[in-house]
Design a protein around this motif. Structure first.
Motif, short mmCIF file in Angstrom:
data_model
loop_
_atom_site.label_atom_id
_atom_site.label_comp_id
_atom_site.label_asym_id
_atom_site.label_seq_id
_atom_site.Cartn_x
_atom_site.Cartn_y
_atom_site.Cartn_z
N TRP A 317 0.85 -1.19 0.00
CA TRP A 317 0.00 0.00 0.00
C TRP A 317 0.89 1.24 0.00
N PHE A 318 0.26 2.41 -0.11
CA PHE A 318 0.96 3.67 -0.35
C PHE A 318 0.74 4.59 0.85
N LEU A 319 1.82 4.97 1.55
CA LEU A 319 1.73 5.99 2.59
C LEU A 319 1.75 7.35 1.89
N MET A 320 0.57 7.95 1.76
CA MET A 320 0.45 9.17 0.97
C MET A 320 0.90 10.41 1.73
N GLU A 321 0.64 10.44 3.05
CA GLU A 321 1.05 11.61 3.84
C GLU A 321 1.49 11.16 5.23
N HIS A 322 2.56 11.72 5.72
CA HIS A 322 2.87 11.81 7.13
C HIS A 322 3.81 13.00 7.27
N SER A 323 4.33 13.27 8.44
CA SER A 323 5.08 14.52 8.63
C SER A 323 6.56 14.26 8.86
N THR A 324 7.37 15.18 8.35
CA THR A 324 8.80 15.11 8.62
C THR A 324 9.10 15.49 10.07
N SER A 325 8.28 16.40 10.62
CA SER A 325 8.50 16.85 12.00
C SER A 325 7.16 17.33 12.57
N ALA A 326 7.08 18.57 13.04
CA ALA A 326 5.86 19.05 13.70
C ALA A 326 4.73 19.26 12.70
N VAL A 327 3.49 19.08 13.20
CA VAL A 327 2.32 19.47 12.42
C VAL A 327 1.85 20.83 12.93
N ASN A 328 0.67 21.27 12.46
CA ASN A 328 0.20 22.60 12.86
C ASN A 328 -1.16 22.58 13.55
N TRP A 329 -1.76 21.40 13.72
CA TRP A 329 -3.16 21.34 14.13
C TRP A 329 -3.38 20.73 15.51
N GLN A 330 -2.31 20.37 16.21
CA GLN A 330 -2.44 19.85 17.57
C GLN A 330 -2.33 21.00 18.58
N PRO A 331 -2.82 20.82 19.81
CA PRO A 331 -2.74 21.91 20.79
C PRO A 331 -1.32 22.42 21.00
N VAL A 332 -0.36 21.49 21.06
CA VAL A 332 1.06 21.83 21.10
C VAL A 332 1.73 20.97 20.04
N ASN A 333 2.42 21.60 19.10
CA ASN A 333 2.99 20.90 17.95
C ASN A 333 4.48 20.67 18.15
N ALA A 335 8.19 19.17 17.60
CA ALA A 335 9.10 18.69 16.57
C ALA A 335 9.50 17.25 16.88
N LYS A 336 9.73 16.47 15.85
CA LYS A 336 10.18 15.10 16.06
C LYS A 336 11.63 15.08 16.53
N ARG A 337 11.96 14.07 17.32
CA ARG A 337 13.33 13.92 17.78
C ARG A 337 14.20 13.40 16.64
N PRO A 338 15.51 13.63 16.72
CA PRO A 338 16.41 13.09 15.68
C PRO A 338 16.20 11.59 15.52
N GLY A 339 16.10 11.16 14.29
CA GLY A 339 15.91 9.75 13.98
C GLY A 339 14.46 9.35 13.79
N ASP A 340 13.52 10.16 14.31
CA ASP A 340 12.11 9.76 14.23
C ASP A 340 11.54 9.88 12.82
N LEU A 341 12.08 10.78 12.02
CA LEU A 341 11.61 10.89 10.63
C LEU A 341 11.80 9.55 9.92
N ALA A 342 12.96 8.95 10.05
CA ALA A 342 13.22 7.67 9.40
C ALA A 342 12.49 6.53 10.10
#
Length: 684
Positions: A317-333, A335-342
């Motif tokens: 299947w195809f992962l069409m969207e996820h985030s490299t780091s922070a999003v904008n729509w959570q109460p507190v957004n 950033a992902k920790r180093p390594g979490d993107l991968a």
């Protein structure tokens, strides 16, 4: 599925024509000047990008007025991407109608249950059942398909975007008319509908189809079956719209696969994706997923990816969207920790994703999502985020042998059912504190905690291949499903179910005679009255676990039922809390309270041992490492995911290390929050 998914998946190809894992992002060039476009393609190549989703929110740019079109800019972008060796998942651009359309036709705007109009200014401000919207949208789809049929960059069609994210439940007059038509098709006669809805209650009997309405704002609780049917109808209406776009695309470009991006994540529950995928609405499954930080955040990611795999029939299947780091729509957004993107990306691949894409390529400078992370952040390519994204591109290139493989079935399954989710959380119930998805996630987390691999399955999945099937809060059990579960247990399977299961049929009518209704005889128990707990209350069990949310006053009715745990405190002290009945060559277990992931982890070993199931991981790694397996015709690919912030030794684990800094000689060690992928020949 009507079409084998593997034959319709838009694979990227290597120089030798071999399959590669897809990698890329949503690309929104209309937000930038032409000078940026060529730099974008250059940076995409540097990052290993080989596919992008294009034109998702471009309707106003493509059709500036009702009678004018502007495709020149999109032609140029398509050509640039193709020259750069990048395929295009081309969106139909229908997700957000342009201002000229809503001004001319405000009747396309959705209406809330209280009668308020949902106005333009954001996105998805359209009614799924509006004939006016559909006519304009399908005109755009036809224009795009005709123009780009045969374009060498086109690898897939992307219908609309996140269907139902904001407009799943529309209560307009258009929706009312469509709802009546759907009800006629479902029930045929008013007598059938009146029976299903239980309209003898509160003088609700209908004598004419025109009297039927969506469950708009009422003085008290609306009819529960009316609510349930409106949920079913709303999911169906969106699927029908999806299929209308799909049919135009298939007519003009029959060789180009069609998909839309599901949202299997968190509390997104309005769309019955098992129905959408199972009825062949798409040629391959695609999903969007975003991590919500919390104690089970990566378990939830794994759960959602696992469920997406079930929707795809365990094919890629195809992962069409996820985030490299922070999003904008959570109460507190955060950033992902180093390594979490991968790590996040590869965990999706572990559960069957053959393409990994982000929202979005270049971080927006304006608009509601300008603080949402991207592959190229505001800081530009000289940034940790871009370097991490490029590193992931290299890793996915190394993992090319995984492309086209399928997830290897586990011996344990957790059953997930959209209709039980909808029905169990409606109003006028014993408690409003029940959380269907959280209960399912807790069982999954508990399985991870004891090191046991599990599949998330739906009611469309065959049960016979699994030694253990866990069906938490399986509230809605039609007679046919009850027979299937009974046959499964009597045939040697081990069924585990929980409180508030088997209570109602497909019409949301109570199975009479005592709970758990449809499963009462199989389980060999009877519950006369539920015992929900207040928010701060709990009940201790004699196996050192504690129950919350719910308890049951259980009476054992069959002599072959064994009580595995009793309540030690609370109103039902001394009564059974967990029971297991041997039936045929299998068993049926009932857990009458919410034990949480820790309590379930302490209970699971006894349940799994009865089925002969044990962890495939070395003892030192159990609970600390998640294992997922994909396989080809001649090899198994082990994805080993460190769930902790400490290194984990992997004694006895062997295989060719494709990726992951685990060492190559002696004992392998999995670094903190790292994923390693090992290849083993099938004979090993």
């Amino acid at each position: 599925m009507t079409t084998p998914l593997t034959s319709r998946f838009p694979y990227a190809k290597g120089p030798d024509g071999s399959r590669r894992l897809g990698y890329g992002a949503d690309y929104n060039p209309e937000q930038w000047t032409r000078e940026v476009w060529e730099e974008d393609v250059r940076l995409m190549r540097e990052a290993g990008v080989n596919v992008v989703s294009l034109a998702i929110f471009s309707w106003a740019r493509l059709q500036p007025t009702a009678d004018t079109w502007d495709f020149g800019w999109l032609d140029e972008v398509m050509d640039l991407l193709h020259a750069g060796g990048i395929g295009v998942d081309l969106a139909t651009a229908t997700a957000s109608p342009p201002p000229w359309l809503t001004t001319a036709h405000p009747e396309i705007l959705p209406v809330t249950a209280s009668g308020e109009t949902v106005w333009p200014g954001a996105r998805q401000h359209w009614r799924p059942t509006s004939p006016v919207f559909r006519a304009h949208a399908l005109r755009l789809v036809r224009e795009m398909a005709t123009r780009y049929a045969g374009h060498p960059a086109l690898v897939a069609w992307h219908v609309n975007n996140e269907l139902g994210c904001h407009n799943i439940h529309d209560y307009s007059d258009d929706a009312a008319r469509a709802f009546r038509a759907w009800l006629r098709a479902r029930y045929t006669t008013l007598d059938g509908l009146n029976h299903a809805w239980g309209t003898a209650f509160w003088s609700q009997r209908y004598s004419d189809w025109e009297q039927l309405l969506p469950p708009r704002l009422a003085a008290s609780h609306p009819n529960p079956t009316q609510q349930l049917d409106f949920k079913r109808f709303s999911s169906h209406a969106l699927k029908e719209y999806l299929c209308a776009e799909r049919d135009v695309l298939r007519e003009i470009t029959p060789d180009v696969p069609v998909t839309t991006n599901f949202m299997v994540m968190g509390g997104t529950k309005g769309m019955d994706y098992a129905d959408w995928a199972g009825s062949g609405a798409v040629d391959f499954v695609a999903n969007d997923h975003y991590v919500v930080p919390g104690p089970q955040d990566r378990d939830e990611l794994s759960f959602s990816a696992n469920l997406t795999s079930a929707l795809a029939d365990h094919r890629p299947w195809f992962l069409m969207e996820h985030s490299t780091s922070a999003v904008n729509w959570q109460p507190v957004n955060l950033a992902k920790r180093p390594g979490d993107l991968a790590r996040d990306s590869l965990l999706h691949v572990a559960h069957g994703a053959d393409a990994v894409c982000f929202f979005q390529w270049r971080q927006s400078a304006a608009g509601a999502e300008k603080y949402h992370s991207a592959m190229v952040p505001h800081a530009g390519p000289d940034s940790e985020v871009f370097r991490a994204a490029a590193g992931l591109g290299r890793t996915l290139s190394v993992l090319a042998p995984v492309a086209g493989t399928v997830r290897e079935p586990a011996r344990v399954a957790v059953l997930f059912d959209w209709e039980s989710w909808w029905a169990s959380e409606q109003d006028s119930h014993p408690t409003s504190l029940l959380d269907y998805r959280q209960e399912a996630l807790d069982w999954y987390s508990a399985l991870l905690a004891v090191g046991v691999r599990a599949d998330i399955i739906t009611t469309r999945t065959g049960l016979e291949t699994y030694d253990v099937v866990i069906a938490p809060v399986l509230h809605m059990v039609p007679a046919t499903l009850a027979k299937d579960l009974t046959r499964y247990a009597e045939g040697g399977g081990h069924l585990v179910t929980t409180y508030f299961s088997g209570v109602v049929d497909e019409n949301d009518h109570i199975w009479l005679g005592g709970h758990p209704g449809a499963l009462r005889e199989l389980l060999g128990i009877r519950v006369e009255e539920f015992g929900p707990l207040l928010g701060d209350d709990s009940a201790d069990l004699d196996n050192s676990t504690t129950g919350t949310v719910w308890t049951d006053r259980i009476t054992v009715t069959e002599p072959d039922v064994r009580v595995l745990a009793r309540y030690r405190t609370g109103a039902y002290a001394g009564r059974p809390a967990v029971t297991r009945r041997t039936t045929g060559s299998g068993s049926a277990t009932y857990v009458s309270t919410r034990l949480g992931r820790a309590g379930l982890a302490s209970l699971l070993p006894e349940l799994l041992t009865a089925a002969g199931v044990e962890s495939e991981l070395p003892e030192a790694a159990r609970g600390r490492v998640e294992l997922a397996v994909r396989r080809s015709a001649d090899a198994r690919f082990l994805f080993l995911v460190n769930r902790t912030d400490a290194p984990v030794p992997l004694p006895g684990v062997r295989g060719e290390v494709l990726t992951g800094d685990v060492g190559t000689e002696g004992e392998l060690v999995l670094p903190p929050r790292e994923i390693a992928v090992l290849r083993r020949p099938l004979t090993t």
